[in-house]
Write an enzyme that holds these catalytic residues in place. Structure first.
Site, PDB file in Angstrom:
ATOM      1  N   ASN A  10      51.700  40.770  76.461  1.00  0.00           N
ATOM      2  CA  ASN A  10      50.715  39.692  76.577  1.00  0.00           C
ATOM      3  C   ASN A  10      50.072  39.507  75.203  1.00  0.00           C
ATOM      4  O   ASN A  10      49.191  40.267  74.825  1.00  0.00           O
ATOM      5  CB  ASN A  10      49.659  40.088  77.634  1.00  0.00           C
ATOM      6  CG  ASN A  10      48.564  39.043  77.754  1.00  0.00           C
ATOM      7  OD1 ASN A  10      48.675  37.939  77.209  1.00  0.00           O
ATOM      8  ND2 ASN A  10      47.488  39.379  78.467  1.00  0.00           N
ATOM      9  N   TRP A  11      50.556  38.507  74.491  1.00  0.00           N
ATOM     10  CA  TRP A  11      50.068  38.313  73.115  1.00  0.00           C
ATOM     11  C   TRP A  11      48.694  37.663  73.075  1.00  0.00           C
ATOM     12  O   TRP A  11      48.102  37.525  71.999  1.00  0.00           O
ATOM     13  CB  TRP A  11      51.058  37.447  72.337  1.00  0.00           C
ATOM     14  CG  TRP A  11      52.304  38.179  71.927  1.00  0.00           C
ATOM     15  CD1 TRP A  11      52.587  39.503  72.115  1.00  0.00           C
ATOM     16  CD2 TRP A  11      53.435  37.632  71.238  1.00  0.00           C
ATOM     17  NE1 TRP A  11      53.809  39.810  71.592  1.00  0.00           N
ATOM     18  CE2 TRP A  11      54.362  38.674  71.042  1.00  0.00           C
ATOM     19  CE3 TRP A  11      53.754  36.357  70.769  1.00  0.00           C
ATOM     20  CZ2 TRP A  11      55.582  38.484  70.396  1.00  0.00           C
ATOM     21  CZ3 TRP A  11      54.975  36.165  70.128  1.00  0.00           C
ATOM     22  CH2 TRP A  11      55.871  37.219  69.942  1.00  0.00           C
ATOM     23  N   LYS A  12      48.211  37.192  74.216  1.00  0.00           N
ATOM     24  CA  LYS A  12      46.893  36.532  74.277  1.00  0.00           C
ATOM     25  C   LYS A  12      46.841  35.405  73.237  1.00  0.00           C
ATOM     26  O   LYS A  12      47.841  34.721  73.033  1.00  0.00           O
ATOM     27  CB  LYS A  12      45.784  37.567  74.097  1.00  0.00           C
ATOM     28  CG  LYS A  12      45.959  38.729  75.085  1.00  0.00           C
ATOM     29  CD  LYS A  12      44.810  39.659  75.158  1.00  0.00           C
ATOM     30  CE  LYS A  12      45.127  40.759  76.181  1.00  0.00           C
ATOM     31  NZ  LYS A  12      44.038  41.690  76.376  1.00  0.00           N
ATOM     32  N   HIS A  94      44.345  36.816  85.022  1.00  0.00           N
ATOM     33  CA  HIS A  94      43.924  37.827  84.048  1.00  0.00           C
ATOM     34  C   HIS A  94      42.391  37.860  83.979  1.00  0.00           C
ATOM     35  O   HIS A  94      41.739  36.824  84.008  1.00  0.00           O
ATOM     36  CB  HIS A  94      44.520  37.505  82.668  1.00  0.00           C
ATOM     37  CG  HIS A  94      44.394  38.649  81.722  1.00  0.00           C
ATOM     38  ND1 HIS A  94      43.196  38.977  81.115  1.00  0.00           N
ATOM     39  CD2 HIS A  94      45.292  39.574  81.308  1.00  0.00           C
ATOM     40  CE1 HIS A  94      43.379  40.051  80.360  1.00  0.00           C
ATOM     41  NE2 HIS A  94      44.644  40.432  80.462  1.00  0.00           N
ATOM     42  N   GLU A  96      40.383  38.263  81.613  1.00  0.00           N
ATOM     43  CA  GLU A  96      39.759  37.510  80.508  1.00  0.00           C
ATOM     44  C   GLU A  96      39.581  36.047  80.895  1.00  0.00           C
ATOM     45  O   GLU A  96      38.608  35.405  80.516  1.00  0.00           O
ATOM     46  CB  GLU A  96      40.611  37.650  79.230  1.00  0.00           C
ATOM     47  CG  GLU A  96      40.457  39.033  78.624  1.00  0.00           C
ATOM     48  CD  GLU A  96      41.574  39.433  77.677  1.00  0.00           C
ATOM     49  OE1 GLU A  96      42.467  38.621  77.375  1.00  0.00           O
ATOM     50  OE2 GLU A  96      41.557  40.617  77.257  1.00  0.00           O
ATOM     51  N   GLU A 166      44.929  46.067  86.384  1.00  0.00           N
ATOM     52  CA  GLU A 166      44.303  46.253  85.075  1.00  0.00           C
ATOM     53  C   GLU A 166      42.809  46.475  85.255  1.00  0.00           C
ATOM     54  O   GLU A 166      42.045  45.510  85.411  1.00  0.00           O
ATOM     55  CB  GLU A 166      44.493  44.999  84.216  1.00  0.00           C
ATOM     56  CG  GLU A 166      45.922  44.650  83.916  1.00  0.00           C
ATOM     57  CD  GLU A 166      46.026  43.781  82.671  1.00  0.00           C
ATOM     58  OE1 GLU A 166      46.656  44.214  81.716  1.00  0.00           O
ATOM     59  OE2 GLU A 166      45.440  42.685  82.652  1.00  0.00           O
ATOM     60  N   GLY A 172      41.653  46.489  76.280  1.00  0.00           N
ATOM     61  CA  GLY A 172      41.263  46.344  74.874  1.00  0.00           C
ATOM     62  C   GLY A 172      40.175  47.304  74.427  1.00  0.00           C
ATOM     63  O   GLY A 172      39.599  47.133  73.353  1.00  0.00           O
ATOM     64  N   SER A 212      44.937  49.101  77.690  1.00  0.00           N
ATOM     65  CA  SER A 212      45.071  50.045  76.561  1.00  0.00           C
ATOM     66  C   SER A 212      46.304  50.932  76.649  1.00  0.00           C
ATOM     67  O   SER A 212      46.254  52.104  76.255  1.00  0.00           O
ATOM     68  CB  SER A 212      43.800  50.892  76.426  1.00  0.00           C
ATOM     69  OG  SER A 212      42.691  50.073  76.125  1.00  0.00           O
ATOM     70  N   GLY A 233      48.734  44.491  75.984  1.00  0.00           N
ATOM     71  CA  GLY A 233      48.085  43.528  75.095  1.00  0.00           C
ATOM     72  C   GLY A 233      48.255  43.945  73.642  1.00  0.00           C
ATOM     73  O   GLY A 233      49.294  43.717  73.021  1.00  0.00           O
ATOM     74  N   GLY A 234      47.238  44.606  73.105  1.00  0.00           N
ATOM     75  CA  GLY A 234      47.198  44.966  71.675  1.00  0.00           C
ATOM     76  C   GLY A 234      48.480  45.607  71.163  1.00  0.00           C
ATOM     77  O   GLY A 234      48.987  45.222  70.100  1.00  0.00           O
TER      78      GLY A 234
END
Ligand code: PGA
Length: 260
Positions: A10-12, A94, A96, A166, A172, A212, A233-234
């Site tokens: 997930n590159w956001k 998601h 976010e 999640e 994150g 994470s 993600g990251g």
């Protein structure tokens, strides 16, 4: 049926289109012989470019979709537009998005329906805030999210529906649920699907952990019987880090002859 592992990048809202192809291609090359299904979910602007990289084990996903098929929705992107670009997955719900757009949760049920009708696979996200976890209410919270978001679904389409658990406090932040906490929640989710829709759909549904996930903590999650992959993600912005995560879910440790 044995569940094939699924690992999603997930590159956001990261990475410029001009850099995206290279990173996606590197991810594809590194994960080629893993036996794991890999999805890269870039921003919308990168989808057309990346869709040419698709193959049997490497798909492209979007990070959201509009609930309507067509119409006067300025800024909207429909499921059929994604299908036309050969996008195979959509991330829905998601945290976010739920946080930034308070009405988001009201539309998830319709978005799930739109995706299923269009033939797109869903990666549905759920998870509790930190206070809820501390108060010991995480299970109730997550199962209520499922009840609400799947309220319009009459039967479970296990090949199209994937779930990502999640915990919000782990996204994150560098914090993660323990592998045991995640396993327990995944089992609760599986049991919920089984009660609502039957044992087979439940057994065949992939449930991913997210929050994470890194090369240094992934093995413990991958070892759990109900954790079928990860939403990353990251760590998905670095191809070799992401590849270590993919490898943790791989049962293919030997490369075919002649491949180094
Ligand atoms: P993270 O993000 O791996 O950076 O915690 C996961 C996600 O939000 O899907």
């Amino acid at each position: 049926m044995k569940r094939k592992s699924l690992v999603v990048a997930n590159w956001k809202m990261n990475i410029l289109p001009s850099k995206a192809y290279e990173l996606a291609n590197e991810i594809k090359v590194l994960s080629r012989y893993s036996g794991v299904e890999v999805v890269v979910a870039p921003p919308y602007t990168h989808l057309a470019l990346l869709s040419e990289l698709r193959d049997q084990n490497f798909s492209i996903g979007a990070q959201n979709v509009h609930f309507a098929r067509f119409g006067a929705y300025t800024g909207g992107i429909s499921a059929e537009m994604l299908v036309d670009l050969k996008v195979e997955f959509v991330i829905l719900g998601h945290s976010e998005r739920r946080e930034a757009y308070p009405s988001e949760s009201d539309f998830i049920a319709d978005k799930i329906g739109t995706c299923l009708n269009a033939g797109i696979k869903v990666i549905y996200c759920c998870g509790e805030p930190e206070k809820v976890r501390k108060d010991g209410d995480a299970e109730n919270y997550v199962l209520s999210q499922l009840e609400y978001d799947f309220r319009k679904l009459t039967h479970w389409q296990e090949r199209q529906l994937n779930i990502a658990y999640e915990p919000i406090w782990a996204i994150g932040t560098g914090l993660t649920a323990t592998a045991e906490q995640a396993q327990q929640m995944h089992l609760n989710i599986r049991n919920w699907i089984s009660r609502q829709y039957g044992i087979n759909p439940s057994e065949n549904t992939r449930i991913l952990y997210g929050g994470s996930v890194k090369s240094t903590n992934v093995l413990a999650f991958a070892a759990m019987p109900d954790i079928d992959g990860a939403l990353v993600g990251g760590a998905s912005l670095d191809a070799s880090e992401f590849n270590s995560i993919v490898s943790a879910f791989s049962e293919v440790f030997e490369l075919p002859k002649g491949i180094k």
